[in-house]
Design an enzyme around this catalytic site. Structure first.
Site, PDB file in Angstrom:
ATOM      1  CE  LYS A  42      -0.599  -0.131   5.042  1.00 40.22           C
ATOM      2  NZ  LYS A  42      -1.579  -0.194   6.150  1.00 40.22           N
ATOM      3  NE  ARG A 141      -7.308  -0.147  11.125  1.00 38.87           N
ATOM      4  CZ  ARG A 141      -6.081  -0.322  10.619  1.00 38.87           C
ATOM      5  NH1 ARG A 141      -5.220   0.678  10.612  1.00 38.87           N
ATOM      6  NH2 ARG A 141      -5.707  -1.508  10.164  1.00 38.87           N
ATOM      7  CE1 TYR A 261      11.168  32.229   5.982  1.00 40.91           C
ATOM      8  CE2 TYR A 261      11.592  29.910   5.550  1.00 40.91           C
ATOM      9  CZ  TYR A 261      11.306  31.177   5.091  1.00 40.91           C
ATOM     10  OH  TYR A 261      11.174  31.409   3.747  1.00 40.91           O
ATOM     11  CG  MET A 309       8.499  24.259   0.588  1.00 40.00           C
ATOM     12  SD  MET A 309       7.482  25.298  -0.482  1.00 40.00           S
ATOM     13  CE  MET A 309       6.107  25.660   0.620  1.00 40.00           C
TER      14      MET A 309
END
Length: 380
Positions: A42, A141, A261, A309
């Protein structure tokens, strides 16, 4: 030539060792006795490329493959021979049953609604259709509840038109060897299987394989361990991924200068800063700000400042100034700093780190086993 150009243009290089995946599959298979060993592919084989991983596992003898969604199965089908079975863990969404049969996919039926829809689809086609049925053994689940299991066993027509391949459930805490929920789920699943004595059964995921043979039943479903993630604190797997980031530039800053940042890193001394072309847009999690590491020549250099980023910054003061230049590579994931080690620094799990790695990397695959086989077949 195109491969070389992509490598030179990219900000990082992701090397995926298919030989290590082979070795991990063999190790898992060696632990399960007579049970069959499937493979969970998956999320594009946990982000590593299902179209490349699946044929390798097929060569190793795997014939049962699991994906999460129908579209994943549709993409995987052309990569495998027809005798390979592809199971869709989430089953068929309402109205998508025909897509399963058209592409040779077998659903895992998780609810009464899915069972009814699959039964109706079989009736429409006028033939029997295979399926796995999932039961809930305590994870709450997916899968049939105890009351729904009672309804199944009380109704002789419940699976009309459905060939039951196996009954399965999923372990919630198998990575914690001594967690009491493991034994609880095993006892519940054994009780369910006792009511279905002729039906094959599947319970163990990667971690469940290492609990005890009692958890193996007829089919195990490893995923993360194939790709190098440790199934528990005691068991290691071969490292599959190497991620190398490229240095964009280096600079020297003085005590009192800030980095990144928000100025979240304050230099306390003269510091050599190396900026590397990987960021959270590439899947390098922002939670590694001021805590991540890279490795150069066996030396760990700390990530300083906030993950941006497209870039991250490291204190490279421990290295000779000439060691790093634009284009130099630093190891972000490697055998000395595994996916699990990176996850620990990021405050998450190896699954998230692996599946977060994005497509901007230059990807390259190595497979020593295949190379050896090719060399052996080459005439002298």
């Amino acid at each position: 030539m195109l491969e070389d150009a992509s490598r030179s243009r990219s900000g990082a290089i992701l090397t995926i060792d298919l030989g290590a995946i082979r070795a991990n599959y063999r190790l898992l298979r060696s632990r399960i006795g007579s049970a069959s060993c499937s493979a969970v592919l998956k999320s594009d084989a946990y982000g590593l490329g299902a179209s490349r991983v699946a044929p390798v596992l097929y060569q190793e003898g795997c014939r049962h493959f699991f994906v999460a969604h129908i579209d994943e199965g549709i993409k995987l089908r052309p990569c495998l021979a027809l005798d390979a079975e592809i199971f869709v863990l989430h089953g068929a969404p309402p109205g998508a049953e025909a897509d399963c049969t058209e592409h040779g996919l077998t659903p895992v039926l998780n609810s009464l609604q899915q069972i009814a829809s699959w039964r109706a689809h079989a009736k429409t086609l006028g033939r029997t259709l295979s399926a796995i049925v999932q039961v809930d053994s305590g994870m709450s689940r997916m899968g049939l509840s105890p009351n729904e299991l009672d309804a199944w066993l009380a109704d002789p027509h419940f699976l009309d038109g459905i060939a039951l391949r196996c009954v399965m459930s999923h372990l919630a805490c198998a990575d914690e060897l001594d967690h009491p929920m493991n034994a609880q789920q095993l006892a519940r699943f054994q009780a369910i299987r006792a009511r279905l004595p002729h039906c094959p059964a599947s319970l163990a995921n990667s971690s469940g394989i290492f609990l005890s043979p009692d958890y193996h039943f007829d089919l195990v479903r490893p995923g993360a361990a194939l790709y190098g993630i440790a199934p528990n604190a005691r068991q290691k797997m071969q490292s599959v991924v190497r991620l190398q980031g490229k240095v964009l530039q280096t600079r020297s800053i003085e005590a009192g200068d800030r980095v990144g940042y928000g100025g979240r890193y304050l230099a306390s001394a003269t510091t050599l800063v190396a900026t590397v072309s990987v960021g959270y847009a590439d899947g390098w999690l922002r939670s590694m700000s001021n805590v991540g590491l890279a490795i150069v020549d066996g030396i760990k250099i700390p990530l300083i400042g906030t993950v941006s980023m497209d870039s991250i910054t490291f204190d490279a003061s421990a290295l000779a100034p000439e060691r790093l230049a634009p284009g130099s590579l630093v190891d972000l994931i490697c055998p000395e700093q595994t996916v699990d080690a990176v996850a620990s620094l990021a405050g998450t799990i190896g699954y998230e780190v692996l599946t977060s790695l994005k497509a901007r990397f230059h990807r390259q695959y190595k497979d020593d086993a295949a190379d050896d086989a090719m060399n052996d077949a080459t005439p002298a």
